[in-house]
Motif scaffolding. Sequence first.
Motif, short mmCIF file in Angstrom:
data_model
loop_
_atom_site.label_atom_id
_atom_site.label_comp_id
_atom_site.label_asym_id
_atom_site.label_seq_id
_atom_site.Cartn_x
_atom_site.Cartn_y
_atom_site.Cartn_z
N MET A 38 37.95 26.33 23.98
CA MET A 38 37.06 26.65 24.58
C MET A 38 37.11 28.42 23.42
SD MET A 38 34.93 28.30 26.65
CE MET A 38 33.96 29.79 27.43
N LEU A 39 35.84 28.14 22.95
CA LEU A 39 35.91 29.42 21.93
C LEU A 39 36.49 30.85 22.80
CD1 LEU A 39 33.54 28.07 19.73
CD2 LEU A 39 35.27 28.18 18.96
N SER A 40 36.63 31.13 22.13
CA SER A 40 36.67 32.87 22.50
C SER A 40 35.82 33.82 20.92
CB SER A 40 38.69 33.61 22.53
OG SER A 40 38.39 33.43 20.99
N TYR A 41 35.88 35.52 21.16
CA TYR A 41 34.71 35.76 20.72
C TYR A 41 35.90 36.20 19.04
CZ TYR A 41 31.50 39.47 19.04
OH TYR A 41 30.29 40.19 18.11
N ASP A 42 36.78 36.55 19.82
CA ASP A 42 38.76 36.42 18.23
C ASP A 42 37.98 35.74 17.41
OD1 ASP A 42 38.43 39.45 20.02
OD2 ASP A 42 40.38 38.87 20.76
N GLU A 43 37.98 34.58 17.88
CA GLU A 43 38.50 32.82 17.02
C GLU A 43 36.57 33.08 15.93
OE1 GLU A 43 40.76 30.48 19.78
OE2 GLU A 43 38.50 30.31 19.58
N LEU A 44 35.79 33.73 16.33
CA LEU A 44 34.26 33.52 15.51
C LEU A 44 34.51 33.84 14.02
CD1 LEU A 44 31.94 34.17 18.52
CD2 LEU A 44 32.93 31.90 18.13
N THR A 45 33.71 33.58 13.39
CA THR A 45 33.31 34.27 12.03
C THR A 45 31.92 35.16 12.01
OG1 THR A 45 31.85 32.73 11.29
CG2 THR A 45 34.11 31.70 11.68
N PRO A 46 32.17 36.39 11.48
CA PRO A 46 30.84 36.46 11.02
C PRO A 46 29.81 36.39 11.43
CG PRO A 46 32.47 37.67 9.11
CD PRO A 46 32.79 36.74 9.68
N PRO A 47 29.28 35.04 10.21
CA PRO A 47 27.09 34.87 11.19
C PRO A 47 27.81 34.30 12.28
CG PRO A 47 29.40 33.61 9.18
CD PRO A 47 29.84 34.48 9.62
N GLU A 48 28.49 33.88 12.74
CA GLU A 48 29.13 32.78 14.31
C GLU A 48 28.43 34.37 15.23
OE1 GLU A 48 31.61 29.33 13.24
OE2 GLU A 48 32.57 31.30 13.84
N ARG A 49 29.48 35.46 15.27
CA ARG A 49 29.66 36.59 15.61
C ARG A 49 27.80 37.32 16.46
NH1 ARG A 49 34.45 40.25 14.97
NH2 ARG A 49 36.01 38.76 15.34
N GLU A 50 27.09 36.75 14.98
CA GLU A 50 26.37 37.59 14.51
C GLU A 50 25.16 36.28 15.67
OE1 GLU A 50 23.21 38.57 11.24
OE2 GLU A 50 24.19 37.68 10.82
N LEU A 51 25.45 35.33 14.94
CA LEU A 51 24.66 34.22 15.95
C LEU A 51 25.18 34.73 18.11
CD1 LEU A 51 23.20 32.26 15.81
CD2 LEU A 51 24.38 30.27 16.40
N TRP A 52 26.35 34.57 18.24
CA TRP A 52 26.44 34.69 19.13
C TRP A 52 26.12 36.11 19.94
CZ3 TRP A 52 30.69 31.74 21.46
CH2 TRP A 52 30.48 32.73 23.06
N ASN A 53 26.08 37.03 19.24
CA ASN A 53 25.21 38.26 19.40
C ASN A 53 23.69 37.86 19.99
OD1 ASN A 53 27.48 39.97 19.72
ND2 ASN A 53 27.14 40.42 17.79
N ALA A 54 23.10 37.55 18.94
CA ALA A 54 21.62 37.09 19.62
C ALA A 54 21.77 36.38 20.35
CB ALA A 54 20.81 36.97 17.99
#
Length: 517
Positions: A1-17
């Motif tokens: 299961m992925l955690s938010y802390d493991e995400l790269t900057p572009p992945e976080r941008e996608l996660w938030n959008a």
Amino acid sequence: MLSYDELTPPERELWNAFPEGRQVDLRPDDSEGDRPVAGGQWGPERTVRAAVIAALLLGAHGGEPGAVACLRLTGARITGRLDLAGAQIGHALWLAGCWFDERIELYGASTLSIAIVESRVPGLEAGSTRVEGTVDLRGSLVEYTRTSPHHSTVTALSLINARVSGAVILNRARIDAPGGWAVGAGGLVMEGGFFARRLIAHGQVRLPGAQLPGGLFMNGARLESPGPRGVALALNSAVASTLDFSRGFTANGTVRLRGARITDSLTFEGAVLNGPPGGGGPALMAMLMQAVDFDLVLARRPSGPVDLRGAQVSYLHEGEHSWPDVVELDGFSYGSIKEGEAGERREAVGSRGSVAHRIAWIRRGPGYSPQPYEQLATWYRTVGHDDDARRVLLAKQRHRRGTLRPAARAWGHLLDATVGYGYRPWLAGVWLLTLTLLGSLVFRAHTPTAVKPGEGAPFQPLVYTLDLLIPIGGLGQRTGWYWTDTGVQWLAYTLIAFGWVLTTAVIAGLTRTLQKN
């Protein structure tokens, strides 16, 4: 299961959008030369793991109140395999200008619309998938990289037994599977249309048994199938409202439509049917095909045979370039013929040239078959051109004559020369007039001997000649006179023989005509 802390900057941008369905565009401000074909060199600032996309589509980050969650991503390199086989996906996927490192797996999944446009995808497996919406691959490059675990055949884009409630859009796409299947969609069931305008496919495009109520539109597409017997397009037993292969459609390989049922139009107007490379197979195979409107006004003659055995159409459009050197028409039926070039149509009747043209394409069949002649003659009679119908039936008898034994062939030549197999009975009159004139002139120049001198009517050359030519009854001249000149006597015997031959030929020819008509 992925955690938010493991995400790269572009992945976080996608996660938030994602919860609000906002688009994430990872392209740099200076996007010159930024095409997906170079996506393999994009750095971490443009890289998104396929596992992150899968997690979002499977509900790892819920939507915001009043918003529709949707994954919208542009200009990304997607690493790892996007494996959603068997998944229940409740969100739409929209990707543009992206590069996938590995094949996409959607086998057996249930999903909303999928759009992967202007992207590079190393294969898409969507067999047995249920799509509530559209599958959109406009302008994308889809290429085979390795065999799918769910299908043994090399397939770049698989929609086998899939169900799509909307459209499939492959406009301007390029799909490469050399030696395999560019598109495998046997058993595909759709509610919308299948659009593949200007598609370029290297490998077979196969949709056997597909149900396409919205039609298949491949105008301007180019299909390349290597090999001496390669199949460019297979639609055997498919059911469609419209099949549009017009305006620049090119098939370098066989187009197979065996048993296809088209409820409206099938058009090849302006198309090029080259057949397999090297001429090893047919250009078009449409045995048992059914269509209302069939347009075969091609841009140039097919380089391989055209097989229409058992096909049924209501309207046939044909032109100068419709028919190759070999055409199989046994059992092919049609209600009307129209001729002309692209954009121009007229009823194909009214000239000897048109009759000769159609007889010529019937004669291109391998061997003799009476049905194409009977079908063409029936159509000419239907439109009120009985003379043209008789010309077609005469051509049928002449073609048939070549299949007979020598004795029957000789009798056929005699019937043809004397009465045109009954379709030209006026020829018997020409023969009778010629022989009457010949006999009258010869008999007038010689003096016969009376059988009983002083009895009977005086000798009359014209009546005597007619008495010889008419085998039934008599005019009293033939029995009252004989010749001492051997040459003249043989002429009399010849006229008697010709009289019997003409009478027999006329009776045989007229009997055949009456039986057929």
